[in-house]
Design a protein around this motif. Structure first.
Motif, PDB file in Angstrom:
ATOM      1  N   ASN A  46       0.887  -1.244  -0.071  1.00 59.87           N
ATOM      2  CA  ASN A  46       0.153   0.219  -0.039  1.00 59.87           C
ATOM      3  C   ASN A  46       0.888   1.388   0.143  1.00 59.87           C
ATOM      4  N   TRP A  47       2.293   1.122   0.413  1.00 60.52           N
ATOM      5  CA  TRP A  47       3.101   2.214   0.633  1.00 60.52           C
ATOM      6  C   TRP A  47       2.951   3.358  -0.831  1.00 60.52           C
ATOM      7  N   PRO A  48       3.069   2.591  -2.102  1.00 61.34           N
ATOM      8  CA  PRO A  48       3.085   3.432  -3.241  1.00 61.34           C
ATOM      9  C   PRO A  48       1.592   4.032  -3.361  1.00 61.34           C
ATOM     10  N   VAL A 213     -12.341   9.634   0.099  1.00 57.04           N
ATOM     11  CA  VAL A 213     -11.139   9.290  -0.514  1.00 57.04           C
ATOM     12  C   VAL A 213     -10.812   9.752  -2.005  1.00 57.04           C
ATOM     13  N   ARG A 214      -9.710  10.043  -2.426  1.00 56.91           N
ATOM     14  CA  ARG A 214      -9.575  10.680  -3.774  1.00 56.91           C
ATOM     15  C   ARG A 214      -8.525   9.950  -4.431  1.00 56.91           C
ATOM     16  N   SER A 219      -0.289  12.045  -5.532  1.00 55.02           N
ATOM     17  CA  SER A 219      -0.320  11.437  -4.130  1.00 55.02           C
ATOM     18  C   SER A 219      -0.946   9.823  -4.428  1.00 55.02           C
ATOM     19  N   GLY A 220      -1.708   9.490  -5.420  1.00 52.86           N
ATOM     20  CA  GLY A 220      -2.098   8.307  -5.474  1.00 52.86           C
ATOM     21  C   GLY A 220      -3.519   8.150  -4.741  1.00 52.86           C
ATOM     22  N   PHE A 221      -3.784   7.143  -4.132  1.00 51.87           N
ATOM     23  CA  PHE A 221      -5.257   6.853  -3.444  1.00 51.87           C
ATOM     24  C   PHE A 221      -5.020   7.463  -2.079  1.00 51.87           C
ATOM     25  N   THR A 222      -5.519   8.718  -1.957  1.00 44.46           N
ATOM     26  CA  THR A 222      -5.611   9.392  -0.742  1.00 44.46           C
ATOM     27  C   THR A 222      -6.523   8.890   0.390  1.00 44.46           C
ATOM     28  N   ALA A 223      -6.333   7.718   0.805  1.00 47.73           N
ATOM     29  CA  ALA A 223      -7.474   6.847   1.896  1.00 47.73           C
ATOM     30  C   ALA A 223      -6.898   6.936   3.394  1.00 47.73           C
ATOM     31  N   ASN A 224      -5.730   7.634   3.829  1.00 48.25           N
ATOM     32  CA  ASN A 224      -5.147   7.585   5.162  1.00 48.25           C
ATOM     33  C   ASN A 224      -6.003   8.050   6.319  1.00 48.25           C
TER      34      ASN A 224
END
Length: 323
Positions: A46-48, A213-214, A219-224
């Protein structure tokens, strides 16, 4: 007669069309890659940019990719590709094939509807009336706009005499509600817990609207933010002493997404247990993912389904459970 088509100067050509077992190597490679994605998606880090979660959000749509590859293999007349496609077809069917059938039952004791009504909804009263027409005993709403809450209250008051609103989420019920409190999953209130005193005993009801989420190029999948809220919500559910639990809301994530594992490890998704199809709920105009959920614990899901579109960008979801 020559065994090969004549080439320049009337001589037989040395070039032959590749056979059916040599054509379509790229299609076959893509088929194997698709199967690997289906089998090994939990291993994708998930890190990238939360790539693993993004893939899992739309994992059922790998079936469309298999169909596309099948079409290409038939057009290419490639036996190699057709054989290779057996692998992703088998894996997809094992994972999602059951969702192609209607598993809804009859009966049950409690029907719950959950709906992200959208704070830009232009017809709150019409949305409320449409939900009431489902004859559900409990209606949970998310993304309530403060100025529009009276319109929902007025439209639902006659049938649902018991209701509570906490922040941007609310519950309307034909049964009495008690022990209502907000649940802290974010700095402002977007979740609640209440007890529904049904004719067959109390049920703990949680309603939640997890952060959005976006998908961004930088920044990719911004779900943090969502992932952190899932952890807090799961901890609240785990700490609850109620024997019968129903958790509903907009989770901005699917049950295939590893981010929802803290919840799916404890509760079952009604749509997966007793649904009709995939139950995609967003976007309402062309549903691509089921991000609105009904989870149950200590009760049995009898049926789960989506309701027709309202003035929201989400479809309402419903489930009937046996207590």
């Amino acid at each position: 007669m020559p065994s090969q088509p004549p080439g320049p100067g009337g001589r037989p050509s040395s070039r032959r069309r590749p056979g059916t077992w040599r054509r379509g190597r790229i299609i076959a490679a893509l088929a194997i890659l698709t199967a690997l994605l289906l089998l090994a998606h939990p291993l994708i880090p998930n890190w990238p940019g939360n790539a693993g979660s993004l893939l899992e959000t739309f994992l059922p749509w790998t079936g469309a990719l298999v169909l596309l590859l099948l079409t290409a293999a038939l057009l290419r007349r490639s036996a190699l590709a057709l054989v290779a496609l057996l692998l992703p077809t088998l894996v997809w069917s094992t994972s999602f094939g059951a969702k192609l059938f209607d598993h809804r039952g009859t009966g049950g004791d409690l029907t719950v509807v959950s709906h992200n009504v959208n704070d830009e909804n232009l017809d709150p009263a019409g949305t409320a009336r449409a939900l009431a027409a489902s004859n559900a005993q409990v209606i949970a709403l998310e993304e309530l706009k403060r100025s529009e809450i009276p319109k929902y209250e007025d439209a639902l008051a006659a049938r649902y005499p018991h209701h509570t609103v906490q922040g941007t989420v609310g519950v309307w019920s034909t049964f009495p509600l008690r022990d209502t409190r907000p649940v802290e999953i974010m700095p402002w209130t977007r979740a609640l817990r209440t007890t529904v005193d049904t004719a067959k005993g109390p049920v703990a009801l949680f309603v939640a609207h997890l952060p959005s989420v976006r998908v961004r190029l930088d920044s990719g999948f911004t779900a943090n933010g969502r992932d952190a809220a899932v952890e807090r919500l799961a901890a609240e559910v785990a700490a609850d002493s109620a024997e019968k639990v129903v958790l509903v809301g907009d989770f901005n994530g699917t049950t295939d997404d590893r981010a929802l594992a803290p919840i799916t490890a404890r509760l079952k998704a009604a749509q997966d247990e007793a649904g009709d199809g995939f139950g995609f709920s967003w976007p309402a105009s062309l549903p691509l993912a089921r991000i609105d959920q009904v989870f149950v614990g200590g009760v049995r899901a009898v049926a789960a389904w989506t309701l027709p579109a309202t003035g929201s960008d989400h479809l309402p979801v419903a489930a009937t459970v046996a207590l």
